[in-house]
Design an enzyme around this catalytic site. Sequence first.
Site, short mmCIF file in Angstrom:
data_model
loop_
_atom_site.label_atom_id
_atom_site.label_comp_id
_atom_site.label_asym_id
_atom_site.label_seq_id
_atom_site.Cartn_x
_atom_site.Cartn_y
_atom_site.Cartn_z
N ASP A 17 50.51 48.16 4.10
CA ASP A 17 50.07 47.23 3.05
C ASP A 17 49.76 47.97 1.74
O ASP A 17 49.33 49.12 1.76
CB ASP A 17 48.83 46.44 3.52
N ASN A 65 55.30 36.11 5.45
CA ASN A 65 55.84 36.73 4.23
C ASN A 65 57.02 35.95 3.63
O ASN A 65 57.43 36.22 2.50
CB ASN A 65 56.22 38.20 4.46
N SER A 192 45.71 39.84 9.54
CA SER A 192 46.85 39.07 9.04
C SER A 192 47.89 38.80 10.14
O SER A 192 49.09 39.03 9.96
CB SER A 192 47.52 39.78 7.85
#
Length: 243
Positions: A17, A65, A192
């Site tokens: 990330d 995403n 996440s």
Amino acid sequence: MDYSKLKIPNHVALIVDGNGRWATEKGMSRSDGHKQGFLNLKKLTAYIFSKKIKYISAYLFSTENFKRSEKEVSFIMNLLTNQLKDILNFCHENKIKAVFSGRKENLSDKVLKAIKKIEDETAIYQEKIFNICFNYGGHTEIIDATKKIVKDVTEKKLDINSLDEEIFNKYLYQNLPEVDLMIRTSGEQRLSNFMLWQNSYAEFYFPKTYFPDFDEKEFDKAILEYTKRDRRFGGIDYEKKSH
Ligand code: IPE
Ligand code: IPE
Ligand code: MG
């Protein structure tokens, strides 16, 4: 750093990330950040495997995403296919078996072909397993496992009463050991939707560093922190107990 006397994790999970912020802060495009992140991933995994850590899972694209712009999504998709030859060379050089975790739906034929080629060509290696989580979601993994279980029970291939954690694990995308150390770069402190089942007893480490800058020295720091953690798994360390 010398790892030989350290208690090392068996399975390291990485939430890659901060690629976008790394690039934006440098006045570059988010795509440049993904490219740099990808280059770093190869260097870092080679280093981690060289330290006798057997399993690495890397979260590269989540089921969520797809909410990003078409341009960004297609850039990430193309990274995998454009770097196919390079990824294969990297796996062969380091004798790495690469496997993919994630839903096949929503991935183009080109991406699926690249994934298949990488998996097929590296299936000969057994010692180092690189689990690439792509179009991956922890919820979808559990739902997909449940569907396969129900199917096997209906077809009488599985006795429902025999279902335990070990058997359930076999129905996940990959039958891997639990994660020992979970690292998320960039300072965000959340999962996440990453490996919800496998991270149940993992030690979490959240460095502020953006992934493209998360180098060997940064990984050494993570390992040193890991060695300090007291992993009790719900039990009590009787040697340390005061009375
Ligand atoms: C990680 O970097 C790569 C993916 C999630 C695909 P990000 O793209 O999330 O970077 P930030 O978090 O926006 O900086
Ligand atoms: C998680 O990162 C997914 C990957 C690293 C592949 P995100 O950047 O998408 O997560 P959020 O949106 O900050 O939770
Ligand atoms: Mg992010």
